[in-house]
Design a protein around this motif. Structure first.
Motif, short mmCIF file in Angstrom:
data_model
loop_
_atom_site.label_atom_id
_atom_site.label_comp_id
_atom_site.label_asym_id
_atom_site.label_seq_id
_atom_site.Cartn_x
_atom_site.Cartn_y
_atom_site.Cartn_z
N CYS A 303 0.94 -0.98 -0.25
CA CYS A 303 0.09 -0.05 -0.01
C CYS A 303 1.15 1.47 -0.19
N CYS A 305 1.09 3.85 1.98
CA CYS A 305 1.26 3.73 3.50
C CYS A 305 2.42 3.28 3.84
N HIS A 314 -7.10 -4.15 4.28
CA HIS A 314 -6.36 -3.37 4.69
C HIS A 314 -7.35 -2.01 4.12
N CYS A 319 -6.06 1.19 6.29
CA CYS A 319 -5.13 2.21 6.33
C CYS A 319 -5.22 3.27 6.74
ZN ZN Z 1 -2.10 1.29 2.92
#
Ligand code: ZN
Length: 378
Positions: A303, A305, A314, A319
């Motif tokens: 991801c 992030c 997620h 997230c």
């Molecule tokens: Zn994420």
């Protein structure tokens, strides 16, 4: 193709085709398999036509029959009723004969066990009762005969017989009625709703219940009803139905129930855009790196992030990029936070028989996904 004669040039190719597979068997095969223990000789025969088109159909409600003239034999009321309990079907009949010239009416009742509930139904019981009682009226002359029943299906079928279960009874009833008509009897059939208290029908019902007491054994084998037999086989097949282990592995993690009415409920009121978002989340084929990487579209499954693989779970629950968007979803529930079944309208393995999807939570999830813009094509 599998029965080509040896001389056919295609035979060599078709002979190599695998004829029997253990998977993906047709519904017809499944029902045939469920029925294999049943003797087909006992099953009723249903012909394309019950009666010739020109044969006279029985009249209903008797309003068109004037009460006057030649009924010197009097009036006869025959009430029939059926009962299904203790895994049995039986019928009862009450016959009241009102002789002409003010003599006292005579009453006769009888009850007959018909067969097992796996072979018969209340409707076939009614028809069998009519055939049986008309058969007792040999020698009746110039009489008005009224058949009373509270079974509407039986009444309608008799007025307009078709290609349907119970046909053998109907044919027999018509044959017997023809014989009675030859002796100048007049017949009609009357449907009386159960709400309308009718003494004679009450008597017939009592007799029918007598016929289905525990441990009664039918004297003769009545033709086995095709409709009942098929319904039982179908429900047996449906009970054993489930998806094979390796089919829909992701979807089962979102919804333990088979696709059904609840799936329609989820999608029916959604716009195209909302439905596309929900379908992405429920199937896992979403524009998230976790899936895009699998189909070689994204370079990484991580991801943005940087914390984990970008999976549906997620994205929906963990997230940190979308924390501010999640308020509405969190307001839907205290007990189901992070429960993917709950937020995508699926049944979790812990949910009981009366489970229903929570449409509010599903809508909140869809609004969340749209608000993040993460699933939009870029
Ligand atoms: Zn994420």
């Amino acid at each position: 193709m599998h029965t080509l004669p040896v001389t056919n040039p295609l035979r060599r190719s078709t002979a190599q085709i695998k004829k029997f597979r253990r998977y993906h068997r047709s519904p017809l095969y499944q029902v045939a398999d469920a029925l294999k223990s049943i003797e087909m000789e006992t099953l009723e025969t249903i012909n394309p036509f019950t009666l010739a088109p020109w044969e006279e159909r029985v009249q209903g409600d008797g309003q068109d029959l004037p009460e006057t003239q030649t009924e010197t034999g009097g009036v006869m009321r025959i009430a029939v009723s059926s009962s299904a309990r203790n895994e049995m079907v039986g019928f009862g009949v009450a016959i009241e004969k009102q002789p002409p010239r003010y003599r006292k009416p005579r009453l006769k009742t009888f009850s007959v066990p018909l067969g097992a509930r796996t072979e018969q139904n209340p409707y076939s019981g009614e028809l069998a009762a009519m055939a049986h009682s008309l058969n007792t009226l040999r020698g009746l002359k110039r009489c008005r005969v009224m058949l009373l029943t509270s079974n509407k299906a039986a009444t309608l079928t008799l007025k307009n017989p078709r290609q349907q279960s119970g046909q053998e009874h109907i044919c027999q009833i018509y044959k017997l009625m023809q014989r009675l008509r030859r002796h100048e009897n007049r017949m009609d059939i009357r449907w009386i709703p159960t709400s309308e208290k009718n003494q004679l029908l009450g008597l017939a019902k009592e007799q029918a219940r007598d016929a289905t007491q525990e441990d009664t054994i039918p004297q003769a084998q009545a033709p086995r009803m095709k409709s009942t037999t098929l319904n039982i086989a179908r429900s047996q097949v449906a009970a054993g139905q489930c998806l094979p282990e390796n089919v829909g592995r992701y979807s089962k993690r979102v919804d333990a129930a088979l696709p059904g009415k609840h799936t329609r409920k989820l999608y029916d009121r959604l716009s195209w855009k909302e439905a596309s978002v929900l379908a992405q989340l429920r199937t896992g084929m979403a524009r998230l790196n976790g899936y895009l990487y699998r189909i070689n579209v994204a370079e990484t499954e991580q991801c943005a992030c940087g914390q984990a693989r970008e999976t549906v779970e997620h994205f929906l629950f963990r997230c940190q990029k979308w924390t501010t968007h999640r308020t509405e979803m969190l307001q839907c529930t205290h007990t189901h936070r992070g429960n993917i079944f709950f937020f995508l309208g699926g049944k979790s393995p812990l949910d009981g028989q009366n489970w229903k999807p929570n449409l509010e939570a599903v809508r909140a999830t869809i609004r969340f996904a749209i608000a993040t813009g993460r699933l939009d094509a870029t």
